[in-house]
Write a protein that holds these residues in place. Sequence first.
Motif, short mmCIF file in Angstrom:
data_model
loop_
_atom_site.label_atom_id
_atom_site.label_comp_id
_atom_site.label_asym_id
_atom_site.label_seq_id
_atom_site.Cartn_x
_atom_site.Cartn_y
_atom_site.Cartn_z
N ALA A 57 32.20 84.74 -91.52
CA ALA A 57 31.60 83.28 -92.09
C ALA A 57 31.46 84.01 -93.69
O ALA A 57 31.44 84.26 -94.25
N LEU A 58 32.04 82.16 -94.58
CA LEU A 58 31.73 82.63 -95.78
C LEU A 58 31.06 81.38 -96.30
O LEU A 58 31.55 80.07 -96.86
N PRO A 59 29.78 81.12 -95.94
CA PRO A 59 29.12 79.89 -97.02
C PRO A 59 28.87 79.97 -98.23
O PRO A 59 28.55 81.37 -98.71
N PRO A 60 28.38 79.18 -98.27
CA PRO A 60 28.20 78.16 -100.05
C PRO A 60 26.91 78.82 -100.07
O PRO A 60 25.83 79.48 -100.01
N GLY A 103 37.85 70.44 -103.58
CA GLY A 103 37.49 71.88 -104.20
C GLY A 103 35.40 71.16 -104.00
O GLY A 103 35.17 72.53 -103.92
N SER A 104 35.19 70.23 -104.06
CA SER A 104 33.71 70.35 -103.83
C SER A 104 33.63 70.62 -102.58
O SER A 104 32.18 70.65 -102.55
N ILE A 105 34.61 69.62 -101.70
CA ILE A 105 33.83 70.37 -99.93
C ILE A 105 34.22 71.61 -99.96
O ILE A 105 32.91 72.09 -98.94
N ALA A 106 34.63 72.87 -101.02
CA ALA A 106 34.83 73.79 -100.13
C ALA A 106 33.26 74.46 -101.04
O ALA A 106 32.86 75.80 -100.82
N ASP A 107 32.97 73.91 -102.09
CA ASP A 107 31.71 74.62 -102.30
C ASP A 107 30.80 73.61 -101.68
O ASP A 107 29.38 74.66 -101.92
N VAL A 108 30.35 73.17 -100.95
CA VAL A 108 29.63 72.47 -100.60
C VAL A 108 28.80 73.50 -98.89
O VAL A 108 28.11 73.78 -97.78
N ARG A 168 33.68 78.03 -96.18
CA ARG A 168 35.06 78.39 -97.16
C ARG A 168 35.78 78.78 -95.72
O ARG A 168 36.74 77.40 -95.43
N ARG A 169 35.36 79.43 -94.94
CA ARG A 169 35.97 80.23 -93.45
C ARG A 169 36.55 78.60 -93.00
O ARG A 169 37.49 77.96 -92.56
N LYS A 170 35.72 77.41 -93.03
CA LYS A 170 35.74 76.60 -91.59
C LYS A 170 36.61 75.59 -92.41
O LYS A 170 37.15 74.94 -91.70
#
Length: 433
Positions: free
Chosen positions: A196-199, A71-76, A79-81
């Motif tokens: 692309a879904l950048p944080p 979850g912390s990876i997805a916030d940094v 999210r697409r990658k």
Amino acid sequence: MARLLADLTPLRTSPAYRRLWVGNSLSAVGLQVTMIAVSLEIFEITGSSFYVGLVGLFGLVPLVITGLYGGSIADVYDRRKVALFSSIALWIVTCGIALQAWLGWRNVWVILILIALHAAASGINQPTRGAIIPALVGRKLLPAANSLNMVTFGVAMMVGPLVGGLLVAWVGYAWTYTLDVVTFLAALYSVYRLPALPPEPNADGSARVAGVKSVIDGFKFLGTHPNVRMTFLIDMASMVLASPRALLPAIGALLLGGGGTTVGILLGAVALGTLLTGLFSGPLGSIHHQGKAVYLSVTGWALSMVGFGIVVLWAIRANGGPLPLNAPMTGYVWIAAIFMLTAGIADSISAVFRNTILQSAAPDHMRGRLQGVFIVVVAGGPRLGDMIAGGVATAMGEGWTLVIGGIVSAATAAALMLWQPGFLKYDSRHLTP
């Protein structure tokens, strides 16, 4: 009538969500096929239910660890990658499960290690996918999107085990696992086609870093935002205190008759409740007091367990005690199935609104971490509940365990509402995390 059916607006208005939903639906069935095939193969190799039980342990521990960190990876990161790379990892592991069957290794430890790797990749993939949904459909359509996910889950839980068992019998393990390899390609393609879904950047412009501190920050957020926190606590009140899964084998073998057939019927009734909730979820989109809906649904689950327990006690009294092994199925099974059906409906409505509150009330920069906690609670709560129910049933019997567990679950949910009355007032039109 049309207003009762599932709201398909997310599928019509968001091509990215439509592809993701179709891909997830196909891969969910394939995953359930693989899980039942893995259990059958391990039992065929070892002849031991103990080793079959290790599948749950090897799947849970990595999921808990990587679920929080994932979850912390997805916030940094984009999210697409994150979703794409973790999906590729899942597909490679699925190929490995199929390959060991094609090569005829028949090594239980190889299978268990592959299951652990699959769970580890899922711990990153699932929170990321959950955090992606709001960006694809918008906050207003989250209840509809989460209801459509219930359709996926219900179909997978009903169709997957049946198809898996039939395929193992007809074509063997290798071809059965290969079905999962092929269906997962649809999920992989749907993630590849995402934008692309950048944080979102931090308010002070500082960079985010994935790691233990990031995970701790997520728990700190829960400590200061009671409505989001309550979505986890109230789910544990039902899954930990009133989980029937560990009791079903004994209920089928000795109390209601029918053995494995009865267990299949009762589990199928829960899955049918999930499916029906998704198919007739149209009215859910108009419910704004979502906290109250969660509380009533959790109470509905608890009361369904009380009803299920009363049926079991009724059957024991009518039969003059436990039945002999391999006794034929009694008519009480179908009454019990009604309560399991209502439990499935209640749990699904709760899941729709708990996930909706989590996705909409939590800020985007916390969404991945909180989805990670959500995955851990959903995966770990029922397993803890299995341990408690099994221990209580040893002393009090399965029927009383269900009745008392349901009462305690309902009382705990009510106590949580007294402790945090603002959750009952939660309104999706005025978000208060």
